[in-house]
Design a protein around this motif. Sequence first.
Motif, PDB file in Angstrom:
ATOM      1  N   GLY A 528       8.205  10.823 -10.568  1.00 45.86           N
ATOM      2  CA  GLY A 528       8.113  11.262  -9.247  1.00 45.86           C
ATOM      3  C   GLY A 528       7.521   9.921  -8.405  1.00 45.86           C
ATOM      4  O   GLY A 528       7.782   9.000  -8.267  1.00 45.86           O
ATOM      5  N   SER A 529       6.127  10.435  -7.640  1.00 44.44           N
ATOM      6  CA  SER A 529       5.651   9.444  -6.844  1.00 44.44           C
ATOM      7  C   SER A 529       4.815   8.342  -7.555  1.00 44.44           C
ATOM      8  O   SER A 529       4.246   8.933  -8.717  1.00 44.44           O
ATOM      9  N   MET A 530       4.591   7.295  -7.193  1.00 40.14           N
ATOM     10  CA  MET A 530       3.792   6.129  -7.579  1.00 40.14           C
ATOM     11  C   MET A 530       3.266   5.499  -6.531  1.00 40.14           C
ATOM     12  O   MET A 530       3.712   5.436  -5.382  1.00 40.14           O
ATOM     13  N   THR A 531       2.029   4.789  -6.647  1.00 38.81           N
ATOM     14  CA  THR A 531       1.449   3.881  -5.650  1.00 38.81           C
ATOM     15  C   THR A 531       1.180   2.507  -6.177  1.00 38.81           C
ATOM     16  O   THR A 531       1.219   2.267  -7.568  1.00 38.81           O
ATOM     17  N   ILE A 532       0.740   1.704  -5.271  1.00 38.42           N
ATOM     18  CA  ILE A 532       0.397   0.336  -5.609  1.00 38.42           C
ATOM     19  C   ILE A 532      -0.496  -0.290  -4.768  1.00 38.42           C
ATOM     20  O   ILE A 532      -0.889   0.173  -3.648  1.00 38.42           O
ATOM     21  N   SER A 533      -1.393  -0.983  -5.358  1.00 33.24           N
ATOM     22  CA  SER A 533      -2.327  -1.885  -4.604  1.00 33.24           C
ATOM     23  C   SER A 533      -2.202  -3.206  -4.340  1.00 33.24           C
ATOM     24  O   SER A 533      -1.502  -3.753  -5.245  1.00 33.24           O
ATOM     25  N   ALA A 534      -2.585  -3.712  -3.465  1.00 36.95           N
ATOM     26  CA  ALA A 534      -2.237  -5.234  -3.171  1.00 36.95           C
ATOM     27  C   ALA A 534      -3.597  -5.979  -2.626  1.00 36.95           C
ATOM     28  O   ALA A 534      -4.483  -5.459  -1.996  1.00 36.95           O
ATOM     29  N   GLY A 535      -3.613  -7.190  -3.024  1.00 33.46           N
ATOM     30  CA  GLY A 535      -4.604  -8.124  -2.481  1.00 33.46           C
ATOM     31  C   GLY A 535      -3.844  -9.198  -1.917  1.00 33.46           C
ATOM     32  O   GLY A 535      -2.742  -9.991  -2.337  1.00 33.46           O
ATOM     33  N   VAL A 536      -4.548  -9.968  -0.710  1.00 33.42           N
ATOM     34  CA  VAL A 536      -3.700 -10.737   0.321  1.00 33.42           C
ATOM     35  C   VAL A 536      -4.817 -12.010   0.288  1.00 33.42           C
ATOM     36  O   VAL A 536      -5.907 -11.892   0.671  1.00 33.42           O
ATOM     37  N   CYS A 537      -4.068 -13.269   0.310  1.00 34.63           N
ATOM     38  CA  CYS A 537      -4.975 -14.500   0.611  1.00 34.63           C
ATOM     39  C   CYS A 537      -4.013 -15.422   1.219  1.00 34.63           C
ATOM     40  O   CYS A 537      -2.989 -15.496   0.932  1.00 34.63           O
ATOM     41  N   ASP A 538      -4.525 -16.359   2.085  1.00 32.79           N
ATOM     42  CA  ASP A 538      -3.835 -17.229   2.549  1.00 32.79           C
ATOM     43  C   ASP A 538      -4.308 -18.610   2.653  1.00 32.79           C
ATOM     44  O   ASP A 538      -5.428 -18.785   1.978  1.00 32.79           O
TER      45      ASP A 538
END
Length: 577
Positions: A528-538
């Motif tokens: 069914g449905s799933m979610t994702i977490s994300a981290g960003v850096c430059d």
Amino acid sequence: MGRRRLTWLNVLVLAAILAAGTIATLAAVRHERDGAERRQAEAADPVVRALAGEVGSIADGLEGVRAFFESSDAVTSADLSRFAAPLLRRHPALEYVAWSPVDASGAPRTAIVARRGSVTVPVAGALATPEVGRALAAARDAALPRMTPPLTAPDGRRVVVMAAPVYDAGAPLGRRAERRAALRGYVTGAALVAELGRPAGARLPAGATIDVRDGAVPVLGGGGGDRAGTIDTGGRRWSVAIAGLPGPSATLPLSIGASGLLLTALVGLMLVSSAGREASARDELERLRSRHDLILASAGDGIVGLDRDCRAGFVNPAAAAMLGWDVEDLTGGRIDQLVLPEIGRPVRAGHDASGEARARRRDGGTLPIEYSVTPIDEGGGPRGAVLVFRDVTERKRAEQRTLRDLALAEERAAVDALTGLANQRVFHERLREEIRRAARHGRGLALVLMDFDHFKRVNDRFGHQVGDQALRHAAGVLAAETRSGELVARVGGEEFAMLLPDADGDEAARAAERVRRGIEATSFPEVGSMTISAGVCDLSHARDAETLYRLADTALYAAKSAGRNTVRRYRPPIAPD
């Protein structure tokens, strides 16, 4: 007076023929030696690649287990068994995978083990072997996997132990003291040396053997052989040598040398016989020519005698058969126009030449050949040349098969087997390369780390097959959301990374949000449905690959802490007033 002039002429003719034969033989020897060295390198390269690929693949697998443990608060025997099982199935050389947490003093405690064989786990309160202790300490201080030299197990088999350090999630690791303070434990694995060498041994030509050494310590084989290359992995350098590869063939040089000697002998007989009556000399000359033609006709290589205009004065049956001609039809023809344009210039200039080319056949097709051209100098300058060639069709087919095998092996080594995305090794190589390029050209670069929320529940509820199916489905979504120039890779169990060249933090955050929404809007088969977490850096916050990765991981940890299914950019901590 006339008789003396005839004697000197005889000597000059014999010397010219001997010189031509010697030059042809030396050219063939040089060409065959260069070919042998090339064939030896072609045979050795896949052997070295196979051994390096097997060792590197095991190290990458341990690094994947390490990445999961670093993101998990507690590691159970079931966790270890689940992550170690695919490694043990893929790599027959791997005897066990162990998780060894450390106590307050930093010493490893009793290990949790997923094992295949009987090799003893080298952890029992304190380290049982100094070599393993040194490898663990080196891995801890370098924050990289490290490997021991070959060790002897209690049952007499030779093993190497690989170790990867596990740190507290999000802990700073820039200095050695920080790495030691953040250490949680080690993921280790023991690999049988004999099994590590099997993929490389399968690529050895018949009769060849491999010798591998770690410094002066033997790893595989009994010594000897020509140096084939080195393998640098886990802080160790292995030197690889291969014995028993075929050397230069003597067939072509011997055939040319024999032809030259025979020609010299025959011409000498012809000149000696000229002292008799002219009619008898003519008859004898014809008999000698017939014998000479018979000898050359029996040679397996193609042999063609040429004049200064590249016209064929003699063609042996082997040459005519390879080119699809009758001997009579090819004799008298311009060989540079009909068969081999490459020889026109050296024959007219009186130079020797050799190499590989495609000879034209009578039916319009071409034939891959090795050839040599040797000028014939009769004292007044070059009068023509001898062309010797052989069909190398089978060798070319073997070379093409080898090139295809190498290309396929390189492609497989760069792709994650489950998802088809770039694997962890390729991602980190590209990350370091893009950071160097960004620094050189003053451009931006951003990194996004993504981790599926509550993925362990999927495996626990639906099983690992459904979990793997969900990861493959997610990989399709990630690939569809990735734009030209961006790289998406699987870097852990359910962890993915996206590399965005020429991008800043704002652009990367928008790309991460685009991926997050795509995952949230997708219905995963059976789950069914799933979610994702994300981290960003430059690169405005980090100037090297390790720091950029660590800060993006810190941002990912912040996204998890904020309730998951969200994107967080790295924000430096605010210094107290």
